[in-house]
Design an enzyme around this catalytic site. Structure first.
Site, PDB file in Angstrom:
ATOM      1  N   GLY A 224       0.757  -1.242   0.000  1.00  0.00           N
ATOM      2  CA  GLY A 224       0.000   0.000   0.000  1.00  0.00           C
ATOM      3  C   GLY A 224       0.782   1.283   0.000  1.00  0.00           C
ATOM      4  CD  GLU A 258       0.469  -9.304   1.744  1.00  0.00           C
ATOM      5  OE1 GLU A 258      -0.403  -8.474   1.474  1.00  0.00           O
ATOM      6  OE2 GLU A 258       0.218 -10.400   2.239  1.00  0.00           O
ATOM      7  N   GLY A 260       3.164  -3.711  -4.083  1.00  0.00           N
ATOM      8  CA  GLY A 260       2.943  -3.700  -5.527  1.00  0.00           C
ATOM      9  C   GLY A 260       3.272  -2.364  -6.152  1.00  0.00           C
ATOM     10  NE  ARG A 261      -1.097   2.312  -5.782  1.00  0.00           N
ATOM     11  CZ  ARG A 261      -2.203   2.306  -6.528  1.00  0.00           C
ATOM     12  NH1 ARG A 261      -2.238   2.924  -7.666  1.00  0.00           N
ATOM     13  NH2 ARG A 261      -3.280   1.661  -6.114  1.00  0.00           N
ATOM     14  NE  ARG A 297      -4.152   3.350 -11.100  1.00  0.00           N
ATOM     15  CZ  ARG A 297      -4.024   4.602 -10.670  1.00  0.00           C
ATOM     16  NH1 ARG A 297      -3.648   5.556 -11.498  1.00  0.00           N
ATOM     17  NH2 ARG A 297      -4.267   4.899  -9.428  1.00  0.00           N
ATOM     18  CE1 TYR A 301      -9.743   1.757  -8.412  1.00  0.00           C
ATOM     19  CE2 TYR A 301      -7.931   2.080  -9.945  1.00  0.00           C
ATOM     20  CZ  TYR A 301      -8.679   1.251  -9.136  1.00  0.00           C
ATOM     21  OH  TYR A 301      -8.343  -0.066  -9.049  1.00  0.00           O
ATOM     22  CB  CYS A 326     -18.624   3.552 -28.040  1.00  0.00           C
ATOM     23  SG  CYS A 326     -17.883   2.749 -29.457  1.00  0.00           S
ATOM     24  CD  GLU A 327     -18.342   2.515 -22.062  1.00  0.00           C
ATOM     25  OE1 GLU A 327     -18.796   3.160 -21.089  1.00  0.00           O
ATOM     26  OE2 GLU A 327     -18.716   1.387 -22.377  1.00  0.00           O
ATOM     27  CE1 TYR A 355      -3.106  -3.311  -8.257  1.00  0.00           C
ATOM     28  CE2 TYR A 355      -1.766  -1.407  -7.684  1.00  0.00           C
ATOM     29  CZ  TYR A 355      -2.268  -2.657  -7.382  1.00  0.00           C
ATOM     30  OH  TYR A 355      -1.902  -3.259  -6.196  1.00  0.00           O
TER      31      TYR A 355
HETATM   32  C1  LIG Z   1      -3.362  -5.206  -3.542  1.00  0.00           C
HETATM   33  C2  LIG Z   1      -2.750  -5.810  -2.367  1.00  0.00           C
HETATM   34  C3  LIG Z   1      -1.413  -5.543  -2.054  1.00  0.00           C
HETATM   35  C4  LIG Z   1      -0.559  -4.585  -2.830  1.00  0.00           C
HETATM   36  O1  LIG Z   1      -1.012  -3.295  -2.732  1.00  0.00           O
HETATM   37  P1  LIG Z   1      -0.121  -2.078  -3.330  1.00  0.00           P
HETATM   38  O2  LIG Z   1      -0.897  -0.880  -2.988  1.00  0.00           O
HETATM   39  O3  LIG Z   1      -0.025  -2.296  -4.802  1.00  0.00           O
HETATM   40  O4  LIG Z   1       1.202  -2.141  -2.671  1.00  0.00           O
HETATM   41  C5  LIG Z   1      -0.876  -6.199  -0.963  1.00  0.00           C
HETATM   42  N1  LIG Z   1      -1.611  -7.059  -0.221  1.00  0.00           N
HETATM   43  C6  LIG Z   1      -2.899  -7.334  -0.505  1.00  0.00           C
HETATM   44  C7  LIG Z   1      -3.637  -8.293   0.341  1.00  0.00           C
HETATM   45  C8  LIG Z   1      -3.505  -6.715  -1.577  1.00  0.00           C
HETATM   46  O5  LIG Z   1      -4.792  -6.970  -1.832  1.00  0.00           O
END
Ligand SMILES: *Cc1c(COP(=O)(O)O)cnc(C)c1O
Length: 403
Positions: A224, A258, A260-261, A297, A301, A326-327, A355
């Site tokens: 996150g 964990e 991602g972004r 995105r 959002y 077409c949106e 994403y």
């Molecule tokens: C989506 C997600 C992440 C990664 O979130 P980021 O904002 O991309 O870092 C980690 N853990 C869980 C359970 C998620 O659903």
């Protein structure tokens, strides 16, 4: 970067990833946790290209997966099974079975009903399942409501009291092995305080389990960490790590992050070609060959992405940058200042590495774009542009039964 040459050689629309930037983000985060045992598990859902996963695996990362498909991707890309985690609020029986057979590190369980399914499936298989429980710390992450997950009104995790009962059940079951505690309060977080509070709450629960002789090994702090799309303030990694260290200072736990972004968002750019401009008298539109099916995105959002017009000169004026679908939600940017553009000019949409491609679709029977990596100044293809044959394959063989 010679975007014209990339467009000529690979075509547009095109996703371009800076692999060196990804590595520097990984190393910065891993470095912040120095002094404690940690596992950075790349959240595959942010960008699951096999070459991207393999790149992180080579740096030592694990994988946070939210489907069995992602577990397969992680394994194919070379992530060791003991660095793979399976998260998500709704896992099918066959996915749980698959994860147990592959002997991954642990499954993040999100409800009592799910724990019972995992137990039953482990029993059938005849070997215990390593589990962690996702605790909903009931903390407002203060991010976009669609990517906020840490309140009781959200579908994620279990409350602290229920979690304790589940741990006790797991400890007493021959087919469950509780080894971790997990929380993840949302994505694109720009404030540390909610994460700190969540870590403290979950650490408190871990302590209360020690008294019950339930000795956890992993403290999974979710992901996150936010990134800059426009001018957001971001979380300082040292402060982030020390907030977590502080929460678990008296506990011997391996931190799992964990993420991602943070690792991929600003490593990615989306290159698209101008088709033409049109002016409705009320508004200037720049129509490009990329669309919401490629990068959803903004539509999903109302997300902001900075856009650059490459090599365009002249007086800027406000315009909407839109795709051919077409949106009316098919836009990349609204009311942004851009110089005049002409047919075949290139626009670069920034912060598209997370994403982005993963949320793309074939809507309007558009082929999904190609992806390339840039590493040490060298570019290479990591996903071929989809062909029409690819799109039709799963229907064509059935067409005869209709005709
Ligand atoms: C989506 C997600 C992440 C990664 O979130 P980021 O904002 O991309 O870092 C980690 N853990 C869980 C359970 C998620 O659903």
């Amino acid at each position: 970067m010679d975007y014209r040459s990339l467009a000529d050689r690979y075509g547009t629309p095109l996703y371009i990833y800076d692999f060196d930037y990804m590595a520097s983000q990984y190393n910065a985060l891993k470095g912040a946790f120095e002094g404690k045992k940690s596992l950075i598990a790349f959240a595959l859902k942010a960008n699951s290209n096999l070459s991207v996963i393999a790149h992180f695996a080579a740096l030592g990362a694990g994988a946070d997966c939210v489907s069995f498909g992602e577990i397969k991707r992680a394994l194919i890309a070379g992530v060791p099974k003991y660095k793979i985690i399976f998260s998500g609020v709704g896992k099918r029986d066959d996915e749980i079975l698959g994860a147990l057979k592959e002997d991954i590190l642990f499954i993040n369980v999100e409800s009592e009903a799910e724990l019972m399914r995992v137990e039953a499936i482990a029993k059938e298989l005849g070997k215990p399942a390593r589990i962690s429980i996702r605790i909903n710390p009931e903390i407002d992450a203060k991010t976009h409501p669609y990517i906020s997950t840490g309140l009781r009104e959200h579908k994620f995790g279990v409350d602290q009291e229920s979690a304790k009962k589940l741990y006790i059940h797991a400890k007493n079951s021959p087919f469950l092995e509780p080894i971790g505690a997990h929380f993840h309060i949302g994505s694109q977080l720009t404030e540390l305080e909610p994460i700190k509070q969540a870590a403290q709450k979950v650490a408190e629960l871990v302590r209360s389990l020690v008294a019950l002789e339930i000795d956890l090994k992993f403290f999974d702090v979710g992901g996150g960490i936010g990134v800059v799309y426009k001018n957001e303030k971001t979380i300082d990694l040292k402060e982030y790590a020390s907030a977590i260290f502080g929460a678990i200072k008296d506990l011997d736990l391996t931190i799992v992050c964990e993420i991602g972004r943070f690792l991929v968002a600003n490593a990615g750019r989306f290159l698209t070609k101008v088709l033409y401009e049109k002016d409705t008298g009320k508004k200037r539109f720049v129509v490009v060959d990329g669309a919401m099916n490629d990068l959803i995105r903004p539509a999903l959002y109302n997300a902001y992405h900075a856009v650059e017009a490459i090599g365009c000169e002249g007086e800027t004026s406000l315009c909407d940058i839109v795709g051919p679908i077409c949106e009316s939600s098919d836009f990349f940017a609204k009311n942004v200042a851009l110089p005049p553009t002409k047919h075949n000019d290139l626009l670069l949409v920034n912060t598209a590495g997370a994403y982005g491609f993963v949320l793309s679709s074939n809507y309007n029977t558009r082929r999904r774009s190609a992806e390339i990596a840039i590493q040490n100044g060298v570019d290479r293809l990591i996903r071929e542009r989809e062909t029409y044959e690819d799109i039709f394959a799963s229907e064509l063989k059935l067409l005869e039964t209709t005709r």
